[in-house]
Design an enzyme around this catalytic site. Structure first.
Site: not given
Lengths: 763, 459
Positions: A509-511
């Site tokens: 997951l890239e925030i």
């Protein structure tokens, strides 16, 4: 971004569990003779059974460190020397962890292969003594029993395991590029048979207790207990110990035999394995399979096969020698260093650096029930988060809810869930077409169509109904978050959450944070992501963020290579043989040609000349013809339901021919083609660090490997530069720069590293 | 007997439904029992409240409880229920038309008589104008039948209700597989020969494999005996303790039977067989004999065996419940007041009673291990604080007042009928022993429980 199957199994490593470890004392002991000042191990005696308890201080898990090993040997020697003791039980005092494996740092601190080999030999000797013990030793296993922990357990005379989900047995060494180096390659085949042992050691898969019982890996199971007069975890361990003590007594009294009844299949297999010809065939088959899957990029699996083979064909002594030597060799390989780096990175990216959010997210709302939206819903509801899935149309909503149900039901089929658990998990999901209940939402994740106007519209709609504390997260792969946030009344609550498809399989997951995003908002989405089981990188806002921005130039180069007349199959085989789990041409089809076109256009505008190479025209024409990739059934390949070997889409020939550019012969060897792709990727990643998009190289490596399928054996772009040398990469880039210009100009940070060889991304 | 029990439990796993979580609820049934502040005098107040109708048990009967597969094995459930109803009519002489409503509990439903209360009532000669319904709530089905009846009377809808329960484990519904059922149903709808043939052509041999009633509780996939063993282990109840408790139950039951105390039993002339006059599962053994048995569920080291578990039972019970004034008007001498509540942790607290006020405890004992685990839980401050929201432990009931005439372990446990037996045992004990309050508690599958205070009717 179908990515990394090879590495998928790394997820199982995270043995660290957040369990409290209640004070567990040895008050039941009749004679607590040996309570010296040991920190990892203590033991007491119940009747004539010694109960050895493993409990490493200040850690959630027990690892076989040097100290633990030496204390263990001391304790066992005392037990063997004590005439009052007739048998022993080994048990961990930590709920959820028996022994999670050897201490990786112990390996990392070794300077030479010989040093590692010596470690292995010490382990082998220790476990051989256990195996030959005349006093029966029972391993009472509750929680993870992995790597060295499993090798210890299988050296004991008897194994009893708790039948719960936390109790898993396995040999994950291969995933770290090494092998089970304390007798595992020798004992495991004898215990579970050669085929099963290969399966365990070559895949590193975790085996649950009930399956382990069937395989003969453990002898008895103990059911976990509910709460009684003590918390259930505590009482379960006590009960396990009581049962184990009973068995230890019966073993020393020879009331039960160590021989296990083998089933018919098992008997047949072991008979077949006694025929040398059959054995040779099996080795050959397994080797072939390994070579095909690893493409020769991972040395560990072949060495495992070799060590097993040596033991069986030439006897134990030769087997042990072979195992320890290969263990030493493997620990020194770049592959193993890369994989261990990923392991450490993964552990780091499973922590919330931003602290505990002010408000726990209990109610989540997801906009858009498409592939992504439904995927996000699935990984949320099964963690107990009440989730609203909202779509604009009933048909879309139906499809999304069905996707969630199917995802859960597949787990039921694999026996990972019961049908009852599936139903109660599914009850956490509410499907709806309106904004009812949004007034309670703590977080809204939108996964609507990738169009700024649509995103703006839903942001305004959402802000009209949600409470003040509610976070608005946008799932987008390329639209800048600050542009989305521009219409927000509360930009500090707006953030990007870039999930990867399929959401339930992909770990990353890239925030994405903007300069206005508040720290608490970030902490909140990281907390949700961790709950969803994700490995998380947090990056700054910018065109393409980190992952898309690295992928785009590589994809652009793919287009150029195709235009130069290389066929897609060749491109695929070149990339997979470099270590990418999915070929580059196939990847375009998987991502979707229309999406690729959007991204190429957007990033092309943002970065100009540097992102040019292949022609976007190629993608445009494909979109115009309806060749959108897998989702439309045609892209570079033709996709048909149930057909395994996909064939090339011959209609592409015309498009490619019309856009053909002449290849430049000095940069067109197979190797050059590979490096043209990889160096652009790596250069862009380093530029992201240089520009501050990335906070750390670790996040860059984890993002590249877990999100984009960057070859795990290289450890990620930063580790790759460290291990193989920045100068070599700069040289390559300069060579291609000479042919193609700016897209290959190495960035300043990379040049700095090349100029001072002591400079490393990882110290 | 061992073999019968284990065999049946294995093969008719329907039973297992009642397994789970004996622990928590029954605990909470009794959790209300706050440690007595001070010993009260024996002269107790009555629980009657102004403006609330008193509800009384006039009489209750049961046919003998038999191990399944014995004398009742050729019968159907409504036959047993009818016998219990007829026994009640005979014992009380109540005119059938006075009865306003009939409610029976049952667990494993015979599909032909799914409203078994109605079938039994009609067969027993009750008017077709007297409504009857069947309730199911696992082991506390009969308790639920009584509670429902009390509710009907309390709300003024009825004055006289017959409540009871029935279970016949000698015969259980074994179904065709879902595939086979689907084919048969489709065949039913098929119109042409061609359609029929094409359906039949899809038949596979595995369609014939039968479907037994659930082996394990649906929601947890765990069988009952397994769960009881884990419960016993969680509370560290030893095998010996369990065997001793079971032996006590059987010995007390034998004594009660011999002394003629089990007056709620009515004889039943089984068609084609001799008249059955007494329970046949009472089998006092010796601790040595019991110690020889192998664990029935968790092998090889578990503690629950055939000897310390209740056995599969056939039986039926029925009870005449009335509003007090109605009973008195009809000239009856009621046996006891009924004060039911669900097993909220407040039964006693609500009634304003404490543990020492109770003269007779009648608890459902499915397994020795379950009852003993309950005692330990009630005696644990830790459990009270963490699972009952109390500051201190409840205290376990004094054994000398507990199930003195035997219990489900020895008398048998026909799932749907046990509740009435418990209440009648409590009422009869109070009369015999001169006590005032009885506490009845039972647990059921799915973590449910039921508790009720029975107050002796003044003599």
């Amino acid at each position: 971004m179908v990515a990394s199957r090879a590495i998928g199994s790394l997820r199982r490593f995270t043995a660290s569990r957040t369990l409290r470890c209640p004070g567990y004392t040895c008050r039941n002991f009749s004679a607590s003779s040996a309570l010296l000042t040991r920190t990892h191990i203590n033991y007491g005696v119940k009747g004539d059974v010694a109960v050895v308890r493993i409990n490493s201080p200040n850690s959630k898990v027990n690892t076989l460190s040097r100290e633990l090993q030496s204390e263990f040997i001391e304790v066992m020697n005392e037990i063997w020397a004590n005439d009052q003791i007739r048998s022993a039980v080994l048990i961990s005092s930590k709920p959820g962890c028996f022994i999670a494996g050897a201490d990786i740092n112990m390996l990392a601190s070794c300077k030479s292969a010989e040093e590692v080999t010596q470690l292995s030999q010490e382990g082998q000797r220790m476990f051989e003594k256990l195996e030959k013990s005349t006093k029966p030793i029972v391993a009472a296993i509750s929680g993870s029993c992995l790597g060295g922990g499993l090798e210890l357990a299988i050296s004991c005379q008897y194994r009893i395991a708790t039948k719960d989900r936390k109790t898993v047995l396995g040999t994950p060494e291969v995933l770290l590029g090494i092998l089970p180096g304390a007798g595992g390659t020798q004992r495991l085949p004898k215990m579970v048979g050669v085929p099963a042992a290969f399966d365990m050691m070559l895949t590193g898969r975790n085996i649950r207790a009930d399956r382990a019982k069937k395989m003969g890996l453990v002898d008895q199971l103990v059911e976990p207990l509910g709460p009684g007069l003590k918390p259930s975890e505590e009482r379960t361990i006590e009960y396990l110990e009581e049962v184990a003590v009973t068995f230890a007594k019966e073993l020393s009294d020879k009331k039960i035999s160590l021989k296990r009844d083998k089933g018919l299949v098992e008997k047949l297999t072991s008979y077949a394995m006694s025929i040398p010809f059959v054995r040779q065939q099996i080795y050959k088959k397994v080797e072939e399979k390994v070579r095909k899957q690893t493409k020769g990029l991972y040395p560990a699996p072949l060495k495992i096969i070799d060590a097993v083979k040596t033991g069986i064909e030439q006897g134990n002594d030769a087997g042990y020698v072979s195992e320890s030597q290969k263990f030493g060799e493997l620990a020194m390989t770049k592959e193993s260093k890369a994989l261990m780096g990923l392991y450490h990175g993964q552990v780091l990216c499973k922590k919330n650096k931003f602290g505990t959010p002010q408000k726990d997210v209990k109610h989540l709302a997801i906009l858009g029930a498409g592939l992504m939206g439904a995927g996000i819903a699935q990984v949320s509801v099964d963690k107990g988060i009440k989730t609203i899935l909202k779509d604009a149309t009933l048909a879309g909503l139906d499809r999304g809810q069905q996707q969630v149900f199917k995802g859960l039901n597949d787990k039921v089929k694999k026996k990972a869930l019961t049908s009852f658990e599936r139903d109660s998990i599914f009850s956490n999901l509410t499907g709806q077409l309106d904004y009812q209940g949004f007034e309670k939402a703590d977080m809204v994740i939108e996964a609507v169509f990738e169009d700024l106007n649509v995103k703006h519209r839903v942001l305004k709609e959402v802000e009209a109904v949600v409470p003040d504390h509610c976070v608005f997260a946008s799932n987008t792969s390329a639209l800048p978050i600050r542009q989305i946030a521009s219409v927000s009344k509360r930009p500090e609550k707006v953030i990007g959450m870039h999930y990867f498809s399929p959401v339930d399989k992909m770990q990353l997951l890239e925030i994405i944070t903007t300069e206005k995003t508040s720290k608490d908002t970030t902490a909140s989405v990281v907390a949700v992501g961790l709950k969803q089981g994700k490995v998380i990188i947090v990056v700054k806002d910018g065109p393409g963020f980190y992952t898309t921005r690295c992928l785009a130039p590589m994809m652009s180069e793919v287009l150029r290579i195709l235009q130069e007349g290389v066929d897609p199959k060749k491109v695929d085989s070149l990339t997979t043989s470099f270590g990418f789990p999915v070929g580059a041409a196939t990847l375009v089809d998987e991502v979707g040609v229309d999406v690729a076109k959007h991204v190429a256009e957007d990033l092309g505008k943002a970065f100009g000349e540097r992102f040019e190479s292949g022609s976007v025209e190629l993608l445009k024409q494909m979109v115009a013809r309806g060749f959108l990739g897998r989702k439309s059934g045609k892209g570079f390949y033709i996709y048909q339901e149930g057909v395994k070997n996909k064939s090339l889409n011959s209609d592409m020939d015309g498009i490619l021919a019309s856009l053909k550019v002449p290849p430049k012969s000095d940069v067109c060897s197979d190797e050059d083609l590979q490096y043209r792709l990889v160096t652009r990727f790596v250069n862009e990643a380093i530029m992201c660090l240089q520009e501050g998009i990335l906070a750390t190289p670790t996040e860059g490596d984890i993002g590249a490997v877990f999100g984009l399928g960057f070859p795990p054996c290289l450890g990620g772009p930063f580790r790759y530069v460290d291990l193989y040398g920045a100068q070599k990469i700069v040289d390559r880039l300069r060579k291609y720069e000479a042919a193609y210009g700016k897209p290959f100009t190495p960035c300043q940070l990379l040049i700095d590293h090349a100029n001072s060889p002591n400079k490393k991304f990882y110290q | 007997m061992t073999s019968i029990l284990t065999y049946t439990l294995k093969n008719l796993p329907s039973t297992s439904k009642w397994a789970l979580r004996f622990s928590l609820r029954p605990l909470s049934c009794s959790s209300q029992l706050r440690a007595a502040p001070a010993a009260q005098t024996k002269s107790k107040k009555t629980l009657a409240k102004p403006n609330i109708r008193n509800i009384v048990v006039v009489e209750g009967v049961r046919i003998p409880f038999l191990q399944s597969g014995t004398s009742y094995k050729e019968l159907m459930p409504h036959d047993l229920a009818r016998a219990a109803l007829l026994g009640l009519l005979h014992r009380t002489n109540v005119p059938k038309d006075v009865v306003d409503y009939i409610i029976l509990g049952t667990v494993i439903q015979e599909v032909k008589t799914s409203n078994v209360a109605r079938e039994a009532a009609l067969g027993a000669g009750f008017s077709d104008k007297t409504p009857a319904h069947t309730v199911t709530m696992a082991c506390i089905s009969a308790n639920q039948a009584m509670t429902t009846g009390v509710g009907l009377i309390a709300s003024g809808q009825c004055d006289v209700v017959v409540a009871g329960g029935v279970e016949l484990m000698s015969d259980i519904p074994i179904r065709h597989s879902r595939k086979m059922r689907k084919m048969l149903l489709d065949l039913n709808k098929a119109k042409t020969l061609g359609q029929r043939l094409s359906l039949i052509s899809k038949f596979r041999l595995n369609f014939l494999s039968p479907e037994l009633p659930a082996v394990a509780e649906f929601s947890t996939s765990e069988t009952m005996g397994h769960s009881a063993d884990r419960l016993a282990a969680a509370f560290a109840v030893s095998r010996l303790d369990q065997d001793e408790y079971a032996l006590r139950s059987h010995s007390l039951a034998k004594k009660a039977q011999d002394e003629g105390l089990l007056s709620d039993v009515v004889p039943f002339k089984v068609p084609g067989k001799d008249t059955v006059t007494k329970d046949n599962g009472i089998r006092p053994s010796s601790l040595e004999q019991m110690a020889k048995l192998k664990p029935a569920f968790i092998k090889p080291y578990g503690t629950v065996t055939a000897a310390n578990s209740s056995f599969l039972t056939d039986g039926a019970s029925a009870m005449l419940i009335m509003a007090e004034e109605k009973a008195l008007a009809m000239g009856y001498k009621p046996k006891a007041y009924l004060r039911p509540t669900y097993a909220t942790p407040k039964v006693l607290e609500r009634a304003g009673l404490t543990m020492t006020d109770i003269d007779a405890f009648e608890f459902h004992e499915a397994f020795s291990g379950q009852i003993l685990a309950n005692f330990k839980a009630m005696d644990s401050d830790w459990f009270a604080q963490n699972y009952m929201g109390r500051k201190t432990k409840v205290g376990s009931p004094p054994l000398e007042k507990f199930n003195n005439w035997g219990g489900s372990l020895s008398l048998g446990h026909p799932f749907g009928a046990t509740g009435c037996r418990l209440v009648m045992a409590a009422a009869n004990r109070l009369r015999k022993e001169g006590g005032q309050y009885g506490l009845v508690a039972a647990c059921a599958a799915g973590g449910q429980g039921h508790a009720m205070i029975v107050e002796a009717y003044p003599k």
